[in-house]
Design a protein around this motif. Structure first.
Motif, PDB file in Angstrom:
ATOM      1  N   UNK A 164      66.013  32.519  62.158  1.00  0.00           N
ATOM      2  CA  UNK A 164      65.589  31.274  62.248  1.00  0.00           C
ATOM      3  C   UNK A 164      64.091  31.218  62.079  1.00  0.00           C
ATOM      4  N   UNK A 165      63.351  32.382  62.881  1.00  0.00           N
ATOM      5  CA  UNK A 165      62.026  32.242  62.942  1.00  0.00           C
ATOM      6  C   UNK A 165      61.550  32.739  61.378  1.00  0.00           C
ATOM      7  N   UNK A 169      58.890  30.820  59.400  1.00  0.00           N
ATOM      8  CA  UNK A 169      57.415  31.321  58.582  1.00  0.00           C
ATOM      9  C   UNK A 169      57.510  31.022  57.182  1.00  0.00           C
ATOM     10  N   UNK A 170      58.740  31.164  56.530  1.00  0.00           N
ATOM     11  CA  UNK A 170      58.816  30.946  55.011  1.00  0.00           C
ATOM     12  C   UNK A 170      58.664  29.377  54.693  1.00  0.00           C
ATOM     13  N   UNK A 171      58.685  28.536  55.694  1.00  0.00           N
ATOM     14  CA  UNK A 171      58.667  27.196  55.433  1.00  0.00           C
ATOM     15  C   UNK A 171      57.353  26.619  54.959  1.00  0.00           C
ATOM     16  N   UNK A 185      66.919  25.163  62.402  1.00  0.00           N
ATOM     17  CA  UNK A 185      66.828  25.103  63.892  1.00  0.00           C
ATOM     18  C   UNK A 185      68.011  25.543  64.584  1.00  0.00           C
ATOM     19  N   UNK A 186      68.967  25.300  63.984  1.00  0.00           N
ATOM     20  CA  UNK A 186      70.448  25.948  64.713  1.00  0.00           C
ATOM     21  C   UNK A 186      70.332  27.515  64.888  1.00  0.00           C
ATOM     22  N   UNK A 187      69.453  28.087  64.001  1.00  0.00           N
ATOM     23  CA  UNK A 187      69.326  29.707  64.387  1.00  0.00           C
ATOM     24  C   UNK A 187      68.040  29.790  65.266  1.00  0.00           C
ATOM     25  N   UNK A 188      67.122  29.357  65.003  1.00  0.00           N
ATOM     26  CA  UNK A 188      65.714  29.586  65.785  1.00  0.00           C
ATOM     27  C   UNK A 188      65.864  28.968  67.329  1.00  0.00           C
TER      28      UNK A 188
END
Length: 302
Positions: A164-165, A169-171, A185-188
């Motif tokens: 997720x992080x 970063x890629x966002x 956000x489910x992952x991060x």
């Protein structure tokens, strides 16, 4: 009104107790060695003791408590998951990531020490988490220990928090839609919150096919937690938050707030919490702390 007061007292007592217990255990398990490693352990203690809401350890302990798990066992596992959370914050704050100066109202670890020490402290806390879970004195049953380790590893690695992080970063500069933001956000954020509930259920020897209500509860509070964070980042008080806010806007990142608007995001967070509480319908008063914690997630001001 009495129910609201009872809920507030239950939550306040629960948070105060777990914060004290987690601080005490980190203090016990992280003695400063009398050699050249001292600076590393001092940094680990700086990051872990005396800060943070301890939401993840409380989720774990509250779930485990529903099944009569010994408090000491739950707190040790809570420290393990908190160590993962703290290591992620240390690395998030580094200049190569968010480049933050404040965390929990005090200088970030790399500002207080230095970047190399911060990287090492994060690495050491990551290893420390699994060391604690692997100790026979944490849980005697090796099969339970193995399931705890696998759950925390899955939630913190490429299929969870770290993945997720990377998406976050890629966002920068990307036009993520609501589906992509939800996945990120489910992952991060959500994966580690879900792991806390799952680990409590593992300690309680709840069969995997009987954990659906708890997993659904954890999924919904995870998303609500992030929406609440986005709202706080958009309109919160930096002094109360103890960290810099509005960095997502500065970096041009899409969030639940930018995609949904403030009021719709707030409504969605509260709807998710009501849905999460609904998943606990099969349980009685033993789940009241989980219910109170769910509502705290969207009502908090930091």
């Amino acid at each position: 009104m009495q129910l609201v007061g009872d809920r507030a007292n239950l939550l306040a007592d629960g948070l105060a107790r777990i914060q004290r217990e987690v601080d005490d255990l980190f203090d016990e398990l992280l003695p400063i060695p009398d050699d050249a490693r001292a600076r590393l352990v001092e940094a680990m203690r700086y990051a872990t003791i005396g800060g943070g809401k301890r939401v993840r350890p409380l989720l774990l302990a509250a779930t485990a408590g529903m099944y009569g798990v010994a408090r000491e066992t739950a707190v040790r596992c809570g420290c393990a998951i908190e160590a993962i959370h703290v290591y992620s914050l240390i690395h998030d704050d580094l200049p190569c990531m968010d480049d933050d100066d404040l965390r929990h109202g005090k200088p970030t670890l790399h500002r207080r020490f230095d970047e190399a020490t911060a990287v090492l402290a994060g690495d050491a806390l990551h290893a420390f988490a699994f060391e604690v879970l692997s100790m026979p004195e944490t849980v005697g049953d090796p099969f339970v220990r193995a399931e705890l380790v696998a759950t925390l590893a899955s939630a913190s690695g490429m299929g969870g928090m770290a993945g997720g992080q990377m998406m976050d970063i890629a966002a920068v500069g990307q036009d993520y839609d609501l589906h992509a933001i939800t996945r990120l956000q489910q992952l991060k954020t959500g994966a580690l919150l879900s792991a806390a509930v799952e680990m409590g259920a593992i300690l309680g020897r709840v069969p995997g096919d009987s954990r659906a209500p708890l997993r659904n509860y954890a999924r919904d509070i995870g998303l609500a937690f992030q929406i609440a964070d986005d709202l706080l980042d958009h309109e919160g008080d930096e002094n109360k938050a103890g960290k810099a806010l509005r960095k997502d806007d500065e970096q041009g990142k899409q969030t639940f707030v930018t995609l949904m608007g403030v009021e719709k995001a707030r409504h969605q967070a509260h709807a998710l919490i009501e849905q999460a509480v609904g998943h606990l319908a099969p349980y009685g008063t033993e789940a009241d702390l989980l219910r109170a914690l769910a509502r705290f997630i969207v009502e908090r001001d930091r």
